[in-house]
Design an enzyme around this catalytic site. Structure first.
Site, PDB file in Angstrom:
ATOM      1  N   ASP A   2      -7.163  -2.542  -8.169  1.00 44.70           N
ATOM      2  CA  ASP A   2      -7.304  -3.506  -7.088  1.00 44.70           C
ATOM      3  C   ASP A   2      -8.648  -3.401  -6.353  1.00 44.70           C
ATOM      4  O   ASP A   2      -8.764  -3.831  -5.217  1.00 44.70           O
ATOM      5  CB  ASP A   2      -6.155  -3.310  -6.078  1.00 44.70           C
ATOM      6  CG  ASP A   2      -5.992  -4.490  -5.138  1.00 44.70           C
ATOM      7  OD1 ASP A   2      -6.073  -5.635  -5.605  1.00 44.70           O
ATOM      8  OD2 ASP A   2      -5.788  -4.274  -3.928  1.00 44.70           O
ATOM      9  N   THR A  40      -6.704   7.828   8.031  1.00 44.17           N
ATOM     10  CA  THR A  40      -8.031   7.885   7.410  1.00 44.17           C
ATOM     11  C   THR A  40      -9.075   7.900   8.510  1.00 44.17           C
ATOM     12  O   THR A  40      -9.048   7.054   9.414  1.00 44.17           O
ATOM     13  CB  THR A  40      -8.263   6.666   6.500  1.00 44.17           C
ATOM     14  OG1 THR A  40      -7.259   6.632   5.487  1.00 44.17           O
ATOM     15  CG2 THR A  40      -9.647   6.720   5.856  1.00 44.17           C
ATOM     16  N   LEU A  41      -9.993   8.836   8.433  1.00 51.27           N
ATOM     17  CA  LEU A  41     -11.024   8.969   9.460  1.00 51.27           C
ATOM     18  C   LEU A  41     -12.022   7.821   9.359  1.00 51.27           C
ATOM     19  O   LEU A  41     -12.573   7.548   8.293  1.00 51.27           O
ATOM     20  CB  LEU A  41     -11.753  10.308   9.291  1.00 51.27           C
ATOM     21  CG  LEU A  41     -12.589  10.777  10.479  1.00 51.27           C
ATOM     22  CD1 LEU A  41     -11.698  11.177  11.647  1.00 51.27           C
ATOM     23  CD2 LEU A  41     -13.480  11.947  10.072  1.00 51.27           C
ATOM     24  N   ASP A  89       0.841  -1.201   0.000  1.00 53.35           N
ATOM     25  CA  ASP A  89       0.000   0.000   0.000  1.00 53.35           C
ATOM     26  C   ASP A  89       0.877   1.253   0.000  1.00 53.35           C
ATOM     27  O   ASP A  89       1.950   1.272   0.618  1.00 53.35           O
ATOM     28  CB  ASP A  89      -0.894   0.027   1.245  1.00 53.35           C
ATOM     29  CG  ASP A  89      -2.189  -0.750   1.038  1.00 53.35           C
ATOM     30  OD1 ASP A  89      -2.394  -1.298  -0.056  1.00 53.35           O
ATOM     31  OD2 ASP A  89      -2.990  -0.803   1.993  1.00 53.35           O
ATOM     32  N   LEU A 141     -15.414   5.973   9.577  1.00 54.65           N
ATOM     33  CA  LEU A 141     -16.789   6.426   9.408  1.00 54.65           C
ATOM     34  C   LEU A 141     -17.591   6.147  10.681  1.00 54.65           C
ATOM     35  O   LEU A 141     -17.314   5.183  11.403  1.00 54.65           O
ATOM     36  CB  LEU A 141     -17.427   5.718   8.214  1.00 54.65           C
ATOM     37  CG  LEU A 141     -16.885   6.146   6.847  1.00 54.65           C
ATOM     38  CD1 LEU A 141     -17.401   5.217   5.754  1.00 54.65           C
ATOM     39  CD2 LEU A 141     -17.248   7.590   6.538  1.00 54.65           C
TER      40      LEU A 141
END
Length: 409
Positions: free
Chosen positions: A289, A222-223, A142, A225
């Protein structure tokens, strides 16, 4: 003039009047929609550059409360986001109160809880900016910076379907290890003078850890959810087999889209058009991907396709994997609003918009110039693909009007 001739003439004139009225109204509606798209584009460009500011003005709410209230079935965040800089600043600086191994998946990540109870996903730096990932379009680790860039591209395209992402530097020794769970802590090691960890995931190996520069590690956060919006996972209809010599049906069946259109949730509602938007998005960032995707639960196909996990992007600027666009060129439909936005980003606008949007990120420069140039070049390929469709089937069949009123309560 005889009465019969007058009746015939009046009938012809009536038909002409009705046709003209319908034609004019249709054109006026289309013209009004196009003008609104232009206004939305200019609003986006005006608010594109986001400075990370330490506090929120004119509210007693926390950054996490505001971000949670933004989420609705068709958007993760609204068009107007004056609080975005403060939320990204909080994500990049708030104290880490707990660190654990990441949620299920194939790639290394850590789940952090920030002061105030907000969960974020941390993806560590694996490559330098100019590193080129060779091999298959989905090869390599990643890329943390790809998550940052993809979020800002989502803003630029006006989709607003990607969770908030920002770059962050963390000190593994002083910020992570003291609050790490035993499961995460057991994966830490030292390589030379650098603190490293390898976490828990399908491909995580002790022999392939992510290493800090000394104790300081660059990454993306990353926030998470809001929990009140549980996710539902779906197999992507244009997913790959990931098996050598075995093709997915869409790779050999040119009429595959017709079969997709007959299955739920693609037979009605916005989901198929979301798939097309996502194909455009993924092609621009080079992401081959997306084998699965998420929507909100129990949505009956009405919720958005959420643009999660975009880190297998911006790996090789010289590789344009056209098969990513298969939903577009096999179905030959696209939203009018998406088409208008793509046309507004021609002639270098996309590159300058990305640079401007990412300029204040803590890990700036987020992308090397070859990746920005590649995105701009891929945009032209998308536009050419749509033109091939319109040449074959006509504008009215290809460009689909699909605008939903979005309320933020």
């Amino acid at each position: 003039m005889k009465l019969k001739q007058r009746v015939v003439l009046l009938a012809i004139l009536l038909v002409i009047f009705i046709f003209t009225k319908v034609f004019l109204i249709d054109n006026l509606d289309t013209s009004a929609a196009n003008r609104e798209d232009q206004r939305a584009f200019h609003r986006m460009m005006a608010g594109l550059r986001v400075e990370l500011v330490p506090k929120l003005d004119h509210t007693l709410q926390s950054p996490w409360q505001i971000a949670a209230q933004w989420v609705v079935p068709r958007e993760v965040y609204p068009e107007e986001t004056p609080e975005l800089g403060a939320i990204l600043h909080a994500m990049a600086t708030k104290k880490i109160i707990k660190a654990d191994v990441g949620y299920k998946g194939t790639q290394l990540k850590a789940l952090l809880i920030l002061e105030g109870g907000q969960k974020v996903v941390f993806k560590p730096k694996r490559y330098n900016r100019d590193y080129v990932v060779e091999g298959e379009p989905y090869a390599g680790y990643d890329r943390h910076n790809a998550e940052v860039a993809a979020f800002h591209l989502d803003r630029i395209l006006g989709f607003r379907r990607a969770p908030l992402v920002v770059g962050r530097f963390v000190n593994l020794r002083t910020e992570i290890k003291p609050v790490a769970t035993e499961q995460l802590l057991s994966t830490f090691l030292t390589v030379g003078n650098n603190t490293c960890f390898y976490g828990k995931c399908y491909y995580c190996r002790e022999t392939e850890p992510a290493c800090a520069d000394g104790d300081t590690m660059e990454g993306s956060v990353t926030l998470w959810l809001p929990d009140v919006w549980p996710l539902q996972k779906h197999r992507h209809p244009w997913g790959r087999t990931y098996r050598e010599g075995k093709l997915a049906r869409w790779e050999y069946d040119e009429s595959y889209c017709d079969a997709v259109k007959k299955t739920s949730p693609y037979d009605s509602g916005p989901r198929l058009l979301d798939i097309i938007d996502t194909a455009v998005f993924d092609y621009l960032i080079g992401n081959a991907d997306r084998h699965h995707y998420e929507s909100f639960q129990d949505d009956e196909g009405a919720s958005m396709l959420i643009l999660l996990d975009n880190a297998k992007s911006f790996g090789n600027p010289s590789l344009d994997e056209r098969s990513i666009l298969a939903p577009l060129y096999q179905c030959c439909i696209i939203r009018v609003s998406t088409w208008n936005r793509l046309n507004s980003l021609k002639n270098g606008v996309l590159k300058s918009a990305l640079k401007s949007a990412m300029a204040h990120d803590p890990i700036s420069p987020v992308l090397a110039d070859p990746h920005l140039d590649a995105a701009a070049q891929r945009l032209l390929s998308v536009l050419a693909t749509v033109k091939q469709c319109t040449d074959q089937f006509g504008m009215d069949s290809v460009l689909v009007e699909d605008r939903m009123p979005l309320s933020h309560l």
